[in-house]
Each structure stands twice: as structure tokens, then as C-alpha cells.
Design an enzyme around this catalytic site. Sequence first.
Site, mmCIF file in Angstrom:
data_model
loop_
_atom_site.group_PDB
_atom_site.id
_atom_site.type_symbol
_atom_site.label_atom_id
_atom_site.label_comp_id
_atom_site.label_asym_id
_atom_site.label_seq_id
_atom_site.Cartn_x
_atom_site.Cartn_y
_atom_site.Cartn_z
ATOM 1 N N TYR A 142 -1.687 -13.830 -9.362
ATOM 2 C CA TYR A 142 -0.982 -14.312 -8.178
ATOM 3 C C TYR A 142 -0.976 -15.840 -8.107
ATOM 4 C CZ TYR A 142 -1.081 -9.501 -6.403
ATOM 5 O OH TYR A 142 -0.926 -8.137 -6.252
ATOM 6 N N ASP A 251 -5.648 -1.017 -0.862
ATOM 7 C CA ASP A 251 -4.706 -0.279 -0.010
ATOM 8 C C ASP A 251 -4.867 1.223 -0.221
ATOM 9 O OD1 ASP A 251 -3.640 -2.521 1.126
ATOM 10 O OD2 ASP A 251 -1.552 -1.931 0.772
#
Length: 362
Positions: A142, A251
Amino acid sequence: MQYRIAVIKGDGIGPEITDEAIKVLNVIGKKYGHTFEFQEVLAGGVALDKFGIPLPDETVEICKASDSVLLGAVGGPKWDTLPGHLRPERALLGLRSALGLYANLRPAVLYPALADACPLKPEVVGKGLDIMVVRELTGGIYFGERGRRQTENGEEAYDTEAYSVMEVNRIGRVAFEAARKRGKKLVSIDKANVLESSRLWREEIHRLAAEYPDVTCTDMLVDNAAMQLVRNPGQFDVIVTSNMFGDILSDEASMITGSIGMLPSASLGDSVEGKNTLGMYEPIHGSAPDIAGQNKANPIATILSVAMMLRYSFGLETEALAIENAVNAVLDQGLRTGDIAAKGDTVVGTVEMGEAIAKAIV
Ligand code: NAD
């Protein structure tokens, strides 16, 4: 003791849920003899409306000078059409990097009283679920080099995964320390059969493991981990992994508990001996604009986030447990906000839930 907490209430349900967490902290302060000083600062959509930017310098300075940061949630449809650098969510990335918060801790707990919310079969969940995902937050793909280039096959885009020994060492330490305080079992997740960055990750985790002989550390490939989380989630205690793998797996882990309004998180920076660890504490959910201002939001994720603040930034384990026990007690009494209510349950509002938890603190 006296603690200074910067409070970013944010947008949507942010102000409602942070108010309840502050209420609970004030009760803890009174019962256990601490003073919590709150300073409200702006970030996200409210900051955009007032200053034209999502993260004013003053907010960053006040957060840096505080012992800890409490965040509600930011964002909403009003700001959805703004260009990327002006989106309210940019404030989160800006704060993480300005405060040096490289470790994201996300517990995924299935509360016995809410077992029905779990999408897995009871025989798969077994005795319950209590997993801590430790995700590296400021490195990896990222943040690596990226771009587009022309090749003989036309345009190509690339992103780069890079991890240094230092980055793996510091996130590894957070995970080993967390495991030490819990079930003493750590699973390090990588893709070392394919990626060189994962091989370096694995080497450094193994070096660290020698320093923590009381913690059982094993490796798992990320594809297997994704499967094991739904096949036998009870096998996990603490998981440590890279930024991208952690994004996805945290998640997955939180969704198997079935209740987005219940799950807290902590983002931590370096811990300096004898000083508080600066951290930012927030629920994992967003600003829920669909229910904002209606006294419908579940404040439990935010209340459990301040329990994490007490544990990880201030070292107040007894006080953290007092909050977690109060949440359990209130759930056992049958109190439910709309998001966790089953058919026939009596539904209470944000304020009533916050007050019940504050009252249940012993
Ligand atoms: P969301 O998490 O805000 O909402 C998803 C669903 O869950 C909605 O139906 C909402 O009502 C419900 N929900 C969420 N929190 C709840 C709570 N505490 N109690 C009861 N119900 C709850 O996700 P979304 O709708 O995708 O995003 C809304 C906004 O939040 C967007 O602008 C998004 O960018 C932003 N967002 C912010 C953060 C953050 O601040 N950390 C995180 C995720 C999304």
C-alpha cells in the site's frame, strides 16, 4: 493518574458513539481514581466543511501532544464526490502516518449472548471465538513504489511489496507481546512459498520467536489462513501479518462474529519505556450515515475501543476488564441495539446502551 485524550468525533454517528465512550471513561475515572481530560478536535467531513481540508495541522499537533486519540468515524455521502486528496477518509491515513501508528490491532470476539449473529455453524465455532489480528499498517504494497509504464503489450500498472527487517521486527514485537498477554499462541501469516518479502518476513519472525520462548509461534500461508478462519477459527489466538493480507483477513475475521457494531480497534506506535504508547482507538465500522442522529447506533465498538486504550496506551488492565465485563453483563441482561437484536428482542437506543454499560461498571 491524569491522561490527555484527543477526541475526533467525526461524522455521521461519530459524535453519538464517542459521547457514550466518554461517559464510560468518566465512570472509570471516578471509580478508579484517574482523570481523563478530553480535547475535541476536527477531522473528516466536519473539518472539510469548516477549513476546506480533512485533516487540519492543529488536529495533528493536538493529537501528537496527547496521551491517546479516540476517533468516532469519518465520511458520508455529502463528501463522496470530492477528489481523492480531499476525501474525509484521507484524515485517517494522514493521522496514522503523522502519529507513526504502524500496528493495527483488531480483536474479533464472538460474544456468547450474540452467538446467533455468527454466520458459521455452531459446530464450527465450537466454544467461541476470540482472535486478535495484528496488521502491519504503514508498509508493504500500500506504500511501495507504484506506477504505470508502456510495454510491448500496451500499458501496464505495477505496485511493489517491500518490507524491511526493522518493519517486520517492530510489528512482530507488538504481536508477540499481545500473545504473551493472551493465549500465548501466535500465527504469522505470509506467502513465503512465492514472495521474497514474505521470506524475509518469516526469517525475522523466527529470529524474534527465540526471544519469546513462552509464546508458541507457527507460520501459515495466507491462502490456507483464509480457509482456516472459516473452517476452524477456534485454533487462532493472535495472528500477525502484512498490511494487505491483514486488511483482508481482519475483515474476514470480524465478519465471522457477525456484528459490525461490536468490534473495536487500536492503531499503535512505538512504546517508550516508562511512557504511554501513543495510540488511536476507533470502532471498525464507518459513519453509518443511514442511521446518524437517530439514537440507533450501537456504541459498543467505541466503548470497547476505549477499553483497548486503557489496556494498550495506559497499561490499565483492571480498568479495561471492568469495561469489557460491563459490556458482557449488559448483553447478558438482554439489552440490544437494532443491529444486534434478534426477533422479539427489546431494542434500546445509543444513549440507553451507553448508560447501561456505564452503570454496570464495578
Ligand atoms: P458503515 O460501517 O458506516 O455502515 C455499514 C452498515 O452497518 C450500515 O447499514 C450501518 O447503518 C451499519 N452500522 C455501522 N456501524 C453501526 C453501528 N455502530 N451501529 C449500528 N449499525 C451500524 O459503512 P459504509 O456505509 O460503507 O460507509 C459509510 C461512510 O463511512 C462512508 O463515507 C465510508 O467511507 C466511511 N467509513 C469510515 C470509516 C472510518 O472512519 N474508520 C471506516 C469505514 C467506512
